[in-house]
Design a protein around this motif. Sequence first.
Motif, mmCIF file in Angstrom:
data_model
loop_
_atom_site.group_PDB
_atom_site.id
_atom_site.type_symbol
_atom_site.label_atom_id
_atom_site.label_comp_id
_atom_site.label_asym_id
_atom_site.label_seq_id
_atom_site.Cartn_x
_atom_site.Cartn_y
_atom_site.Cartn_z
ATOM 1 N N ASP A 170 40.714 121.018 -15.354
ATOM 2 C CA ASP A 170 40.335 119.644 -15.697
ATOM 3 C C ASP A 170 40.906 119.292 -17.059
ATOM 4 N N HIS A 228 34.749 112.509 -6.069
ATOM 5 C CA HIS A 228 34.951 113.428 -7.204
ATOM 6 C C HIS A 228 33.596 113.846 -7.783
ATOM 7 N N ILE A 229 33.456 115.138 -8.070
ATOM 8 C CA ILE A 229 32.211 115.655 -8.638
ATOM 9 C C ILE A 229 32.422 115.797 -10.144
ATOM 10 N N ALA A 257 29.098 124.228 -15.444
ATOM 11 C CA ALA A 257 29.571 123.372 -14.346
ATOM 12 C C ALA A 257 28.638 123.472 -13.141
ATOM 13 N N CYS A 258 28.823 122.554 -12.178
ATOM 14 C CA CYS A 258 28.014 122.598 -10.958
ATOM 15 C C CYS A 258 28.306 123.911 -10.224
HETATM 16 N N1 SME Z 1 35.530 118.082 -10.370
HETATM 17 C C1 SME Z 1 35.346 119.107 -9.375
HETATM 18 C C2 SME Z 1 34.056 119.864 -9.587
HETATM 19 C C3 SME Z 1 34.187 121.070 -10.426
HETATM 20 S S1 SME Z 1 34.293 120.749 -12.062
HETATM 21 O O1 SME Z 1 35.448 119.886 -12.342
HETATM 22 C C4 SME Z 1 34.353 122.106 -12.979
HETATM 23 C C5 SME Z 1 35.406 118.510 -7.985
HETATM 24 O O2 SME Z 1 35.423 117.288 -7.828
HETATM 25 O O3 SME Z 1 35.433 119.283 -7.019
#
Ligand code: SME
Length: 172
Positions: free
Chosen positions: A134, A106-107, A74-75
């Motif tokens: 998730d 959203h990341i 993951a990031c």
């Molecule tokens: N989706 C998350 C980033 C982390 S990963 O899902 C593992 C976010 O939007 O903060």
Amino acid sequence: MFEARDIKTEDKAEFYRELAQQLEALLHGEPDPIANAANTAALLFQTMPELNWAGFYLMRDGELVLGPFQGRPACVRIAVGAGVCGAAVARRASVLVEDVHAFPGHIACDAASRSELVVPLIAAGEVIGVIDLDSPSRARFDEADQSGIERVAAIYLAACAQAPAPVLARAS
Ligand code: SME
């Protein structure tokens, strides 16, 4: 030896009661925050259906840094206010996202993710990190999951706040 049991019930209240019991047994007597985060992530990933990621981000010098997790790589760093995780830190509250495509900023660490639940870890008034879950299913999480994972966060924090193990206390 602790052996995690699969939890077979459709009833979420019952599911989280059993999960809490298993987590308390798993973390009992161990204050190390990284070891406890690793075992908590493993227990969540093993027992919760329809997850593709379960883990921790921990606050380091004012930003979230990837901690122990289960799932795809993951990031690593997330700024406060960025993504779902950063939003939970900024709001100091859990964030429940039915459809991540509709959440501004959203990341996406895994393109398969469709819904997400992030619960902040608050110790002595400070946000020290988050638990992030998730799912590849849309609307996988609801208020019952939120309160269940908030209980998981409380058990994790209580275990980490325990006095040092006697062997360490004797050595100092
Ligand atoms: N989706 C998350 C980033 C982390 S990963 O899902 C593992 C976010 O939007 O903060």
